[in-house]
Design a protein around this motif. Structure first.
Motif, PDB file in Angstrom:
ATOM      1  N   ALA A 125       0.816  -1.218   0.000  1.00 40.00           N
ATOM      2  CA  ALA A 125       0.000   0.000   0.000  1.00 40.00           C
ATOM      3  C   ALA A 125       0.851   1.270   0.000  1.00 40.00           C
ATOM      4  O   ALA A 125       0.434   2.299  -0.530  1.00 40.00           O
ATOM      5  CB  ALA A 125      -0.937  -0.003   1.211  1.00 40.00           C
ATOM      6  N   LEU A 126       2.040   1.193   0.574  1.00 39.56           N
ATOM      7  CA  LEU A 126       2.924   2.362   0.668  1.00 39.56           C
ATOM      8  C   LEU A 126       4.031   2.365  -0.382  1.00 39.56           C
ATOM      9  O   LEU A 126       4.900   3.231  -0.369  1.00 39.56           O
ATOM     10  CB  LEU A 126       3.532   2.433   2.079  1.00 39.56           C
ATOM     11  N   ASP A 127       4.021   1.393  -1.277  1.00 38.74           N
ATOM     12  CA  ASP A 127       5.013   1.294  -2.363  1.00 38.74           C
ATOM     13  C   ASP A 127       6.445   1.215  -1.853  1.00 38.74           C
ATOM     14  O   ASP A 127       7.345   1.892  -2.359  1.00 38.74           O
ATOM     15  CB  ASP A 127       4.870   2.454  -3.359  1.00 38.74           C
ATOM     16  N   VAL A 128       6.643   0.393  -0.832  1.00 32.26           N
ATOM     17  CA  VAL A 128       7.983   0.118  -0.319  1.00 32.26           C
ATOM     18  C   VAL A 128       8.096  -1.388  -0.067  1.00 32.26           C
ATOM     19  O   VAL A 128       7.239  -2.147  -0.488  1.00 32.26           O
ATOM     20  CB  VAL A 128       8.281   0.906   0.987  1.00 32.26           C
ATOM     21  N   THR A 129       9.141  -1.797   0.613  1.00 30.90           N
ATOM     22  CA  THR A 129       9.321  -3.204   0.944  1.00 30.90           C
ATOM     23  C   THR A 129       9.144  -3.417   2.449  1.00 30.90           C
ATOM     24  O   THR A 129       9.250  -2.467   3.241  1.00 30.90           O
ATOM     25  CB  THR A 129      10.738  -3.678   0.561  1.00 30.90           C
ATOM     26  N   VAL A 130       8.911  -4.657   2.812  1.00 35.98           N
ATOM     27  CA  VAL A 130       8.842  -5.007   4.228  1.00 35.98           C
ATOM     28  C   VAL A 130      10.185  -4.705   4.890  1.00 35.98           C
ATOM     29  O   VAL A 130      10.229  -4.213   6.020  1.00 35.98           O
ATOM     30  CB  VAL A 130       8.449  -6.490   4.411  1.00 35.98           C
ATOM     31  N   ASP A 131      11.279  -4.965   4.170  1.00 36.34           N
ATOM     32  CA  ASP A 131      12.608  -4.670   4.723  1.00 36.34           C
ATOM     33  C   ASP A 131      12.738  -3.199   5.112  1.00 36.34           C
ATOM     34  O   ASP A 131      13.336  -2.876   6.139  1.00 36.34           O
ATOM     35  CB  ASP A 131      13.712  -5.032   3.724  1.00 36.34           C
ATOM     36  N   TYR A 132      12.184  -2.300   4.302  1.00 29.72           N
ATOM     37  CA  TYR A 132      12.245  -0.880   4.664  1.00 29.72           C
ATOM     38  C   TYR A 132      11.455  -0.624   5.945  1.00 29.72           C
ATOM     39  O   TYR A 132      11.925   0.068   6.852  1.00 29.72           O
ATOM     40  CB  TYR A 132      11.727   0.027   3.541  1.00 29.72           C
ATOM     41  N   LEU A 133      10.243  -1.178   6.018  1.00 32.83           N
ATOM     42  CA  LEU A 133       9.426  -0.965   7.214  1.00 32.83           C
ATOM     43  C   LEU A 133      10.131  -1.475   8.468  1.00 32.83           C
ATOM     44  O   LEU A 133      10.008  -0.886   9.539  1.00 32.83           O
ATOM     45  CB  LEU A 133       8.056  -1.632   7.066  1.00 32.83           C
ATOM     46  N   LEU A 134      10.893  -2.554   8.322  1.00 34.15           N
ATOM     47  CA  LEU A 134      11.621  -3.114   9.463  1.00 34.15           C
ATOM     48  C   LEU A 134      12.931  -2.391   9.744  1.00 34.15           C
ATOM     49  O   LEU A 134      13.597  -2.656  10.728  1.00 34.15           O
ATOM     50  CB  LEU A 134      11.899  -4.605   9.231  1.00 34.15           C
ATOM     51  N   GLY A 135      13.333  -1.483   8.859  1.00 30.05           N
ATOM     52  CA  GLY A 135      14.518  -0.676   9.093  1.00 30.05           C
ATOM     53  C   GLY A 135      15.805  -1.254   8.551  1.00 30.05           C
ATOM     54  O   GLY A 135      16.883  -0.769   8.880  1.00 30.05           O
ATOM     55  N   SER A 136      15.719  -2.269   7.693  1.00 28.72           N
ATOM     56  CA  SER A 136      16.954  -2.867   7.186  1.00 28.72           C
ATOM     57  C   SER A 136      17.234  -2.518   5.730  1.00 28.72           C
ATOM     58  O   SER A 136      18.063  -3.159   5.092  1.00 28.72           O
ATOM     59  CB  SER A 136      16.908  -4.397   7.366  1.00 28.72           C
ATOM     60  N   GLU A 137      16.562  -1.502   5.222  1.00 30.34           N
ATOM     61  CA  GLU A 137      16.766  -1.083   3.839  1.00 30.34           C
ATOM     62  C   GLU A 137      16.473   0.406   3.752  1.00 30.34           C
ATOM     63  O   GLU A 137      15.618   0.917   4.469  1.00 30.34           O
ATOM     64  CB  GLU A 137      15.816  -1.874   2.935  1.00 30.34           C
ATOM     65  N   ASN A 138      17.180   1.115   2.850  1.00 32.79           N
ATOM     66  CA  ASN A 138      16.907   2.546   2.713  1.00 32.79           C
ATOM     67  C   ASN A 138      15.681   2.772   1.822  1.00 32.79           C
ATOM     68  O   ASN A 138      15.267   1.896   1.070  1.00 32.79           O
ATOM     69  CB  ASN A 138      18.137   3.315   2.211  1.00 32.79           C
ATOM     70  N   LEU A 139      15.109   3.956   1.916  1.00 35.78           N
ATOM     71  CA  LEU A 139      13.857   4.260   1.233  1.00 35.78           C
ATOM     72  C   LEU A 139      13.982   4.181  -0.280  1.00 35.78           C
ATOM     73  O   LEU A 139      13.121   3.622  -0.954  1.00 35.78           O
ATOM     74  CB  LEU A 139      13.339   5.638   1.659  1.00 35.78           C
ATOM     75  N   GLU A 140      15.044   4.713  -0.835  1.00 37.05           N
ATOM     76  CA  GLU A 140      15.204   4.705  -2.297  1.00 37.05           C
ATOM     77  C   GLU A 140      15.231   3.275  -2.840  1.00 37.05           C
ATOM     78  O   GLU A 140      14.558   2.954  -3.819  1.00 37.05           O
ATOM     79  CB  GLU A 140      16.467   5.452  -2.712  1.00 37.05           C
ATOM     80  N   SER A 141      15.974   2.422  -2.214  1.00 34.19           N
ATOM     81  CA  SER A 141      16.053   1.026  -2.635  1.00 34.19           C
ATOM     82  C   SER A 141      14.697   0.345  -2.494  1.00 34.19           C
ATOM     83  O   SER A 141      14.270  -0.419  -3.369  1.00 34.19           O
ATOM     84  CB  SER A 141      17.102   0.296  -1.801  1.00 34.19           C
ATOM     85  N   ALA A 142      13.996   0.620  -1.417  1.00 34.08           N
ATOM     86  CA  ALA A 142      12.682   0.025  -1.183  1.00 34.08           C
ATOM     87  C   ALA A 142      11.677   0.475  -2.240  1.00 34.08           C
ATOM     88  O   ALA A 142      10.873  -0.325  -2.737  1.00 34.08           O
ATOM     89  CB  ALA A 142      12.182   0.384   0.209  1.00 34.08           C
ATOM     90  N   GLU A 143      11.711   1.758  -2.595  1.00 31.72           N
ATOM     91  CA  GLU A 143      10.800   2.261  -3.626  1.00 31.72           C
ATOM     92  C   GLU A 143      11.114   1.644  -4.981  1.00 31.72           C
ATOM     93  O   GLU A 143      10.206   1.318  -5.747  1.00 31.72           O
ATOM     94  CB  GLU A 143      10.864   3.787  -3.691  1.00 31.72           C
ATOM     95  N   ASP A 144      12.400   1.475  -5.282  1.00 31.18           N
ATOM     96  CA  ASP A 144      12.784   0.841  -6.547  1.00 31.18           C
ATOM     97  C   ASP A 144      12.281  -0.592  -6.610  1.00 31.18           C
ATOM     98  O   ASP A 144      11.748  -1.041  -7.630  1.00 31.18           O
ATOM     99  CB  ASP A 144      14.306   0.860  -6.724  1.00 31.18           C
ATOM    100  N   LYS A 145      12.454  -1.332  -5.532  1.00 27.55           N
ATOM    101  CA  LYS A 145      11.992  -2.722  -5.503  1.00 27.55           C
ATOM    102  C   LYS A 145      10.473  -2.803  -5.607  1.00 27.55           C
ATOM    103  O   LYS A 145       9.934  -3.689  -6.274  1.00 27.55           O
ATOM    104  CB  LYS A 145      12.480  -3.418  -4.239  1.00 27.55           C
ATOM    105  N   ALA A 146       9.766  -1.888  -4.957  1.00 29.23           N
ATOM    106  CA  ALA A 146       8.306  -1.861  -5.042  1.00 29.23           C
ATOM    107  C   ALA A 146       7.865  -1.542  -6.475  1.00 29.23           C
ATOM    108  O   ALA A 146       6.909  -2.139  -6.986  1.00 29.23           O
ATOM    109  CB  ALA A 146       7.726  -0.839  -4.065  1.00 29.23           C
ATOM    110  N   PHE A 147       8.575  -0.621  -7.129  1.00 33.12           N
ATOM    111  CA  PHE A 147       8.260  -0.294  -8.518  1.00 33.12           C
ATOM    112  C   PHE A 147       8.461  -1.528  -9.398  1.00 33.12           C
ATOM    113  O   PHE A 147       7.631  -1.841 -10.255  1.00 33.12           O
ATOM    114  CB  PHE A 147       9.143   0.850  -9.020  1.00 33.12           C
ATOM    115  N   PHE A 148       9.556  -2.251  -9.196  1.00 29.13           N
ATOM    116  CA  PHE A 148       9.817  -3.442  -9.998  1.00 29.13           C
ATOM    117  C   PHE A 148       8.763  -4.513  -9.752  1.00 29.13           C
ATOM    118  O   PHE A 148       8.362  -5.220 -10.673  1.00 29.13           O
ATOM    119  CB  PHE A 148      11.220  -3.987  -9.725  1.00 29.13           C
ATOM    120  N   ARG A 149       8.282  -4.620  -8.526  1.00 30.70           N
ATOM    121  CA  ARG A 149       7.200  -5.560  -8.205  1.00 30.70           C
ATOM    122  C   ARG A 149       5.956  -5.216  -9.032  1.00 30.70           C
ATOM    123  O   ARG A 149       5.304  -6.096  -9.594  1.00 30.70           O
ATOM    124  CB  ARG A 149       6.916  -5.501  -6.706  1.00 30.70           C
ATOM    125  N   GLU A 150       5.638  -3.927  -9.136  1.00 30.83           N
ATOM    126  CA  GLU A 150       4.493  -3.490  -9.942  1.00 30.83           C
ATOM    127  C   GLU A 150       4.758  -3.743 -11.425  1.00 30.83           C
ATOM    128  O   GLU A 150       3.866  -4.175 -12.152  1.00 30.83           O
ATOM    129  CB  GLU A 150       4.215  -2.010  -9.714  1.00 30.83           C
TER     130      GLU A 150
END
Length: 102
Positions: free
Chosen positions: A56-81
């Motif tokens: 729903a927030l276009d990030v990864t679970v890893d970002y929410l847990l604090g083990s990934e930076n926001l830019e990387s999480a957004e890129d991975k979420a984009f690739f998932r879409e």
């Protein structure tokens, strides 16, 4: 950006200009549970709930847990879409990306 799961969820929700109701609907959660996640010290939510929030927030679970930076999480979420798109839509997006890079 934010230090805790609750801080990250709240910051992303505000960045996306979503109300508690809107995010709860998108993530498949109740508004009251989401409010508690953002405002109280709760045990960690389940993987299923985190996955819904991440989508729903276009990030990864890893970002929410604090083990990934926001830019990387957004890129991975984009690739998932991107992976869920039709072959035609992916082709159009690749064409658009090449035009932007020129």
């Amino acid at each position: 950006m934010a230090d805790t799961i609750r801080d990250r969820i709240k910051a992303l929700r505000k960045k996306a200009k979503l109300t508690l109701d809107q995010l709860a609907d998108r993530a498949g959660l109740s508004k009251s549970y989401l409010w508690e996640l953002e405002n109280r010290e709760l045990p960690r939510p389940s993987g299923e709930k985190l996955a819904g929030l991440a989508r729903a927030l276009d990030v990864t679970v890893d970002y929410l847990l604090g083990s990934e930076n926001l830019e990387s999480a957004e890129d991975k979420a984009f690739f998932r879409e991107y992976q869920a798109m039709s072959p035609e839509a992916r082709a159009r997006l690749r064409k658009l990306a090449k035009a932007l890079d020129e």
